[in-house]
Design an enzyme around this catalytic site. Structure first.
Site, mmCIF file in Angstrom:
data_model
loop_
_atom_site.group_PDB
_atom_site.id
_atom_site.type_symbol
_atom_site.label_atom_id
_atom_site.label_comp_id
_atom_site.label_asym_id
_atom_site.label_seq_id
_atom_site.Cartn_x
_atom_site.Cartn_y
_atom_site.Cartn_z
ATOM 1 N N GLU A 181 0.823 -1.200 0.000
ATOM 2 C CA GLU A 181 0.000 0.000 0.000
ATOM 3 C C GLU A 181 0.863 1.257 0.000
ATOM 4 O O GLU A 181 1.925 1.298 0.602
ATOM 5 C CB GLU A 181 -0.908 0.005 1.242
ATOM 6 N N CYS A 200 3.269 8.520 0.862
ATOM 7 C CA CYS A 200 3.885 7.632 1.844
ATOM 8 C C CYS A 200 4.041 6.263 1.186
ATOM 9 O O CYS A 200 3.055 5.645 0.791
ATOM 10 C CB CYS A 200 2.958 7.569 3.057
ATOM 11 N N CYS A 218 6.232 -6.487 7.599
ATOM 12 C CA CYS A 218 7.377 -6.012 8.376
ATOM 13 C C CYS A 218 7.687 -7.030 9.456
ATOM 14 O O CYS A 218 6.782 -7.624 10.039
ATOM 15 C CB CYS A 218 7.063 -4.659 9.021
ATOM 16 N N CYS A 233 6.586 -4.348 16.104
ATOM 17 C CA CYS A 233 6.165 -3.313 17.055
ATOM 18 C C CYS A 233 4.704 -3.566 17.448
ATOM 19 O O CYS A 233 3.865 -3.833 16.584
ATOM 20 C CB CYS A 233 6.314 -1.926 16.439
ATOM 21 N N CYS A 285 1.592 -1.494 15.966
ATOM 22 C CA CYS A 285 1.522 -1.329 14.505
ATOM 23 C C CYS A 285 0.913 -2.547 13.833
ATOM 24 O O CYS A 285 1.383 -3.670 14.025
ATOM 25 C CB CYS A 285 2.939 -1.076 13.975
ATOM 26 N N CYS A 334 -1.080 6.153 9.957
ATOM 27 C CA CYS A 334 0.155 5.509 10.421
ATOM 28 C C CYS A 334 -0.168 4.227 11.168
ATOM 29 O O CYS A 334 -1.002 4.216 12.063
ATOM 30 C CB CYS A 334 0.907 6.402 11.407
HETATM 31 N N1 SAH Z 1 9.212 0.974 9.845
HETATM 32 C C1 SAH Z 1 9.518 2.350 9.807
HETATM 33 C C2 SAH Z 1 8.715 3.048 8.771
HETATM 34 C C3 SAH Z 1 7.215 2.943 8.985
HETATM 35 S S1 SAH Z 1 6.746 4.432 9.623
HETATM 36 C C4 SAH Z 1 9.330 2.959 11.166
HETATM 37 O O1 SAH Z 1 8.765 2.295 12.030
HETATM 38 O O2 SAH Z 1 9.782 4.072 11.367
HETATM 39 C C5 SAH Z 1 5.349 4.092 10.469
HETATM 40 C C6 SAH Z 1 5.193 5.171 11.526
HETATM 41 O O3 SAH Z 1 3.901 5.029 12.090
HETATM 42 C C7 SAH Z 1 6.192 5.014 12.655
HETATM 43 O O4 SAH Z 1 6.658 6.253 13.080
HETATM 44 C C8 SAH Z 1 5.381 4.343 13.743
HETATM 45 O O5 SAH Z 1 5.881 4.672 15.012
HETATM 46 C C9 SAH Z 1 4.002 4.913 13.480
HETATM 47 N N2 SAH Z 1 2.928 4.020 13.894
HETATM 48 C C10 SAH Z 1 2.902 2.691 13.799
HETATM 49 N N3 SAH Z 1 1.742 2.209 14.273
HETATM 50 C C11 SAH Z 1 1.007 3.278 14.655
HETATM 51 C C12 SAH Z 1 -0.297 3.434 15.210
HETATM 52 N N4 SAH Z 1 -1.077 2.383 15.441
HETATM 53 N N5 SAH Z 1 -0.734 4.678 15.474
HETATM 54 C C13 SAH Z 1 0.043 5.747 15.199
HETATM 55 N N6 SAH Z 1 1.271 5.670 14.665
HETATM 56 C C14 SAH Z 1 1.761 4.438 14.407
HETATM 57 FE FE1 SF4 Z 2 7.573 -2.223 11.154
HETATM 58 FE FE2 SF4 Z 2 5.409 -0.955 11.993
HETATM 59 FE FE3 SF4 Z 2 7.495 -1.202 13.626
HETATM 60 FE FE4 SF4 Z 2 7.653 0.418 11.494
HETATM 61 S S1 SF4 Z 2 6.300 0.660 13.231
HETATM 62 S S2 SF4 Z 2 9.180 -1.088 12.185
HETATM 63 S S3 SF4 Z 2 6.399 -0.710 10.020
HETATM 64 S S4 SF4 Z 2 6.258 -2.892 12.831
#
Ligand code: SAH
Ligand code: SF4
Length: 342
Positions: free
Chosen positions: A92, A105, A112, A116, A119, A333
């Protein structure tokens, strides 16, 4: 003999292909121009070439395209593009309009592996790394579908995947964006969960794009829990790599901080954040948690978010609250999941 995908070739590989197929060297420049600037979707679309040349070239080569499977639009104007890849995986990209900007984006991996907890992409696990052309092609595919005067102004590698876990392909894609697609390094931001040694390597090998760090916690105990990568590269190690990251004039490092109610959003956290970032030219983006089904966290209410921001601002830090756009189409995000084959 299977045909060669011209979009999958680096500049050097394309040069070699042109030479090996007996074409004059200037064809490389023309091909690069048509693929990366004029967004030719097929060899037949390169109208600068004679019909004869196009036919001959079509026998040995082709230009791949991402397949647009869905394009839902949010009520706030955010658009999500679900793309199918040649092996039927899907990814996406999200197009976010904001005042005078139009930010795309893009994803660096299908899924991934970083796990985390806040996420949704992390929950689905890693399907595979994207190739350099699959990363860059998200920009070409979206841009070529926009109706003038709409034009992408900024690129963020903040979609699905951890860019620094797919290092070679991401670096090659960044070179294509800046060198072949002529996008300014100032308009590109790479976001990482914090693979510290790769941040150093990025400074050596990639064009000087902006760096964003998903920090998301102020103690190792909390960060270990919400972002498992912290067990390998704890906060001190990560921030050391940030301090060593060369910043061009006026540039800062962006720190993303997802606010999770009761977990990392207390006044003490704000105070610790100020101490941690001392001496790093930084800008903090506060992102109230975007919920998804089965999530174990909650989004703090507006007053808590504002209180957190105020503590940072009172300490002369630059801190913004990021509006989360596209939530109604799961495009905000951390909400990207795509649909996988099978
Ligand atoms: N993997 C990289 C790039 C993805 S960015 C990274 O983690 O930086 C995705 C962004 O969205 C990150 O800054 C992460 O902290 C944020 N994010 C992930 N899950 C989220 C959620 N449920 N609500 C708000 N932000 C979130
Ligand atoms: Fe992967 Fe989501 Fe963590 Fe970014 S925030 S490293 S996309 S699991």
């Amino acid at each position: 003999m299977s045909k060669i995908n011209l979009k999958a070739l680096s500049k050097q590989e394309l040069e070699a292909f042109v030479l090996n197929s007996g074409m004059p060297a200037f064809r490389t420049k023309q091909l690069l121009h048509w693929i990366y600037e004029k967004h030719a979707r097929s060899i037949q679309g390169i109208t600068e070439f004679s019909k004869d040349l196009r036919d001959k070239l079509s026998q040995i080569a082709y230009i791949s395209n991402l397949e647009l499977l869905e394009r839902p639009v949010s009520k706030d104007g955010t658009e999500k593009f679900l793309f199918g890849l040649e092996d039927r995986e899907s990814i996406e990209s999200v197009l976010i309009p904001d005042e005078d900007r139009l930010t795309l984006c893009i994803s660096s991996q299908a899924g991934c592996a970083m796990g985390c907890r806040f996420c949704l992409t992390g929950r689905t696990g890693l399907k595979r790394n994207l190739k350099a052309h699959e990363i860059a092609d998200q920009i070409i595919s979206v841009d070529s579908r926009l109706i003038a005067p709409r034009k992408i102004t900024n690129i963020v590698l903040m979609g699905m995947g951890e860019p620094l876990a797919n290092f070679e392909n991401v670096v090659e894609a960044l070179w294509r964006m800046t060198g072949l697609m002529k996008i300014s390094t100032k308009k590109i931001t790479l976001s990482t969960s914090g693979i510290a040694p790769k941040i150093r390597e990025l400074a050596e090998k990639a064009p000087m794009v902006n760096l964003a760090i998903s920090l998301n916690a102020t103690t190792d105990a909390v960060r270990d829990y919400v972002m498992p990568v912290n067990k390998t590269y704890p906060i001190a190690t990560l921030l050391e790599a940030c301090r060593a990251f060369p910043l061009a004039t006026r540039r800062r490092i962006y720190f993303e901080y997802v606010l999770l109610q009761g977990i990392n959003d207390t006044p003490d956290d704000a105070q610790r954040l100020i101490k941690l970032l001392k001496g790093i030219p930084s800008k903090v983006n506060l992102i109230p948690f975007n919920a998804f089904e089965g999530a174990e966290f909650e989004r703090p209410d507006g007053s808590r978010v504002l209180a957190f921001q105020e503590i940072l601002v009172n300490a002369q830090m630059t801190a913004f609250i990021r509006k989360s756009k596209g939530q109604d189409i799961l495009a905000a995000c951390g909400q990207l999941k795509a649909k996988y084959k099978g």
